[in-house]
Design a protein around this motif. Sequence first.
Motif, PDB file in Angstrom:
ATOM      1  N   THR A   1      70.594  34.144 -56.722  1.00 20.21           N
ATOM      2  CA  THR A   1      70.012  35.099 -55.774  1.00 20.21           C
ATOM      3  C   THR A   1      71.103  35.699 -54.885  1.00 20.21           C
ATOM      4  O   THR A   1      71.163  36.913 -54.688  1.00 20.21           O
ATOM      5  CB  THR A   1      68.947  34.399 -54.896  1.00 20.21           C
ATOM      6  N   LYS A   2      71.991  34.823 -54.415  1.00 14.32           N
ATOM      7  CA  LYS A   2      73.118  35.320 -53.603  1.00 14.32           C
ATOM      8  C   LYS A   2      74.020  36.204 -54.459  1.00 14.32           C
ATOM      9  O   LYS A   2      74.536  37.225 -53.998  1.00 14.32           O
ATOM     10  CB  LYS A   2      73.908  34.145 -53.019  1.00 14.32           C
TER      11      LYS A   2
ATOM     12  N   ASP B   1      75.157  39.926 -53.662  1.00 15.21           N
ATOM     13  CA  ASP B   1      76.577  40.316 -53.608  1.00 15.21           C
ATOM     14  C   ASP B   1      76.846  41.515 -54.517  1.00 15.21           C
ATOM     15  O   ASP B   1      77.596  42.423 -54.149  1.00 15.21           O
ATOM     16  CB  ASP B   1      77.483  39.143 -54.032  1.00 15.21           C
ATOM     17  N   ILE B   2      76.218  41.496 -55.707  1.00 19.62           N
ATOM     18  CA  ILE B   2      76.417  42.619 -56.640  1.00 19.62           C
ATOM     19  C   ILE B   2      75.883  43.904 -56.008  1.00 19.62           C
ATOM     20  O   ILE B   2      76.521  44.960 -56.048  1.00 19.62           O
ATOM     21  CB  ILE B   2      75.683  42.357 -57.982  1.00 19.62           C
ATOM     22  N   MET B   3      74.697  43.812 -55.402  1.00 16.75           N
ATOM     23  CA  MET B   3      74.078  45.014 -54.819  1.00 16.75           C
ATOM     24  C   MET B   3      74.894  45.535 -53.650  1.00 16.75           C
ATOM     25  O   MET B   3      75.087  46.750 -53.515  1.00 16.75           O
ATOM     26  CB  MET B   3      72.644  44.705 -54.402  1.00 16.75           C
TER      27      MET B   3
ATOM     28  N   THR C   1      74.062  52.831 -61.913  1.00 20.23           N
ATOM     29  CA  THR C   1      73.486  51.619 -62.510  1.00 20.23           C
ATOM     30  C   THR C   1      72.091  51.392 -61.927  1.00 20.23           C
ATOM     31  O   THR C   1      71.914  51.436 -60.701  1.00 20.23           O
ATOM     32  CB  THR C   1      74.388  50.404 -62.199  1.00 20.23           C
ATOM     33  N   ASN C   2      71.117  51.169 -62.797  1.00 17.78           N
ATOM     34  CA  ASN C   2      69.744  50.913 -62.313  1.00 17.78           C
ATOM     35  C   ASN C   2      69.504  49.413 -62.175  1.00 17.78           C
ATOM     36  O   ASN C   2      69.840  48.651 -63.079  1.00 17.78           O
ATOM     37  CB  ASN C   2      68.724  51.488 -63.298  1.00 17.78           C
ATOM     38  N   PHE C   3      68.907  49.029 -61.067  1.00 17.20           N
ATOM     39  CA  PHE C   3      68.549  47.623 -60.852  1.00 17.20           C
ATOM     40  C   PHE C   3      67.070  47.458 -61.202  1.00 17.20           C
ATOM     41  O   PHE C   3      66.211  48.126 -60.611  1.00 17.20           O
ATOM     42  CB  PHE C   3      68.832  47.221 -59.397  1.00 17.20           C
TER      43      PHE C   3
ATOM     44  N   THR D   1      64.229  36.810 -51.158  1.00 17.27           N
ATOM     45  CA  THR D   1      64.561  37.994 -51.955  1.00 17.27           C
ATOM     46  C   THR D   1      64.216  39.305 -51.233  1.00 17.27           C
ATOM     47  O   THR D   1      64.322  40.375 -51.824  1.00 17.27           O
ATOM     48  CB  THR D   1      63.820  37.949 -53.316  1.00 17.27           C
ATOM     49  N   TYR D   2      63.792  39.212 -49.964  1.00 14.57           N
ATOM     50  CA  TYR D   2      63.403  40.425 -49.235  1.00 14.57           C
ATOM     51  C   TYR D   2      64.569  41.422 -49.152  1.00 14.57           C
ATOM     52  O   TYR D   2      64.398  42.623 -49.383  1.00 14.57           O
ATOM     53  CB  TYR D   2      62.895  40.058 -47.836  1.00 14.57           C
ATOM     54  N   ASP D   3      65.753  40.889 -48.827  1.00 15.86           N
ATOM     55  CA  ASP D   3      66.944  41.764 -48.716  1.00 15.86           C
ATOM     56  C   ASP D   3      67.199  42.504 -50.031  1.00 15.86           C
ATOM     57  O   ASP D   3      67.592  43.662 -50.033  1.00 15.86           O
ATOM     58  CB  ASP D   3      68.195  40.936 -48.396  1.00 15.86           C
ATOM     59  N   ILE D   4      66.959  41.783 -51.129  1.00 17.42           N
ATOM     60  CA  ILE D   4      67.197  42.383 -52.447  1.00 17.42           C
ATOM     61  C   ILE D   4      66.252  43.564 -52.647  1.00 17.42           C
ATOM     62  O   ILE D   4      66.647  44.635 -53.120  1.00 17.42           O
ATOM     63  CB  ILE D   4      67.003  41.326 -53.559  1.00 17.42           C
ATOM     64  N   ALA D   5      64.976  43.367 -52.260  1.00 15.75           N
ATOM     65  CA  ALA D   5      63.985  44.442 -52.407  1.00 15.75           C
ATOM     66  C   ALA D   5      64.404  45.666 -51.583  1.00 15.75           C
ATOM     67  O   ALA D   5      64.301  46.808 -52.052  1.00 15.75           O
ATOM     68  CB  ALA D   5      62.619  43.944 -51.974  1.00 15.75           C
ATOM     69  N   VAL D   6      64.874  45.419 -50.365  1.00 14.93           N
ATOM     70  CA  VAL D   6      65.294  46.538 -49.493  1.00 14.93           C
ATOM     71  C   VAL D   6      66.491  47.260 -50.102  1.00 14.93           C
ATOM     72  O   VAL D   6      66.519  48.500 -50.186  1.00 14.93           O
ATOM     73  CB  VAL D   6      65.647  46.010 -48.072  1.00 14.93           C
ATOM     74  N   MET D   7      67.475  46.487 -50.564  1.00 15.02           N
ATOM     75  CA  MET D   7      68.678  47.114 -51.150  1.00 15.02           C
ATOM     76  C   MET D   7      68.311  47.881 -52.422  1.00 15.02           C
ATOM     77  O   MET D   7      68.835  48.960 -52.675  1.00 15.02           O
ATOM     78  CB  MET D   7      69.730  46.039 -51.459  1.00 15.02           C
ATOM     79  N   ALA D   8      67.367  47.324 -53.201  1.00 15.39           N
ATOM     80  CA  ALA D   8      66.953  48.012 -54.428  1.00 15.39           C
ATOM     81  C   ALA D   8      66.319  49.356 -54.096  1.00 15.39           C
ATOM     82  O   ALA D   8      66.579  50.366 -54.764  1.00 15.39           O
ATOM     83  CB  ALA D   8      65.969  47.142 -55.205  1.00 15.39           C
ATOM     84  N   GLU D   9      65.509  49.383 -53.030  1.00 14.34           N
ATOM     85  CA  GLU D   9      64.880  50.646 -52.611  1.00 14.34           C
ATOM     86  C   GLU D   9      65.939  51.648 -52.156  1.00 14.34           C
ATOM     87  O   GLU D   9      65.881  52.833 -52.485  1.00 14.34           O
ATOM     88  CB  GLU D   9      63.898  50.389 -51.471  1.00 14.34           C
TER      89      GLU D   9
END
Lengths: 149, 324
Positions: free
Chosen positions: A86-87, A91-93, A110-112, A126-134
């Motif tokens: 998850t980290k 980091d990738i994002m 690149t599409n996530f 995973t909330y941060d991931i959702a925000v970064m993906a948006e």
Amino acid sequence: MYLTYGDLAKLFPNTTGIKDNELQFHTVAASSSIVQPKGIYLPIEESGDLKEAIGNGAVAALWNEKDEVPTYTPNQFPVFYTNDLTKGLKDIMELYIEKISKAEEKISTTNFLFSDEKSLKENEATYDIAVMAENLYEASENAKRERRG
Amino acid sequence: MMEQVIFFTILAGFLITVLLSPIFIPFLRRLKFGQSIREEGPKSHQKKTGTPTMGGIMILLSITVTTLLMTGKFSEPTVKTYLLLLVTLGFGLLGFLDDFIKVALKRNLGLTSKQKLLGQIIISVIFYFVFRQNEFSTEVHIPLTDLSFDLGWWYVFFIIFWLVGFSNAVNLTDGLDGLVSGTSAIAFGAFAVLAWNQSQFEVSIFSVAVVGAVLGFLVFNAHPAKVFMGDTGSLALGGAIATIAILTKLEIILIIIGGVFVIETLSVILQVASFKTTGKRIFRMSPLHHHYELVGWSEWRVVVTFWTVGLLFAILGIYIEVWV
């Protein structure tokens, strides 16, 4: 401006398989069941059917170093290792957001890919991931609109 | 007399592996998981990784004991017997180190490819020096022609290329339950016939010892596998078959008899080359056996098809060498 093997090798120096800094990843997928052309697969959303991910287009994987890589994994297949997937994705994002913020060419991005984005938002980890993906999705859409406009 | 020795060699190789398995498989499982199965990670993943590896140890024990025992029944072991055991056990040791680091120490990285290659080259060079000391021929014959090339001291590079190449080829092929066990049994069987035809009985006995050992292993390695041979087994078998080909001066025939291993390796080379040059993959996944799985074939269908192809290649190799 795609994510490349070279970008990821800086984040995850432990690797197996072919080392090719020019290799571009068109997708980053958290599930093996998503179609992921020229993708890097991270078994975050399920146990990790690498063979299914490769069948769906994955050309590399990020793997938890505590988990055994499936025995069928081709010797040449690039695998990066991390102690926290998850980290690792975060980091990738972050790295990619920084990369495209500096890039002039923002059309080829690149599409996530996530099979269930809603559950990402509902989970604290995973909330941060959702925000970064948006944010990444919006940045990509803006770049396309600018080009058309 | 010799026919009886061959029969009992296969039987001994088979029985030793079969009898070792009930003792070794639980031991390998304990080695793999330590005192208990890891608690983190989804259950389905634990199930996927539940089959112990390093079963190649049983194959190596069986080959060594059977070869020494049965060669002694017929005559004294010769330098060829010891060369075969040197390469088989040497490559097996390299594979064991890689497997042990991955499995017992729970590290995915194992030996680096450079470390493995260095080990393979060292064993190949030792093999070359013993080979030359005994004044074995450095000629390479081209099948179906009268052409032979004496490589002289360049033969060392040929030996390195053949041993490293075929050990890695067998290693690449080892991706489905029973695939390498079955194709190896067929290929070593073919070389047993050819070595017999040349009256190289010690090489023939070694070859049938391998046939017996891998057939015994196949009982537990066929789908659904209860044990995998790991790099311990696959590197050793690849090194062994290349050594037999060199000692019987059938180096080029090995490309035919080991055709399945060669095709599997070519599929990887073509896949990587295509992806690097055009950005597209030729196969859905390489080595080739995974491609067929991803297009919908069952694991068993892929394995049986590859065995059949291996058998046809073996018959073709024997036909070319004996009758043409």
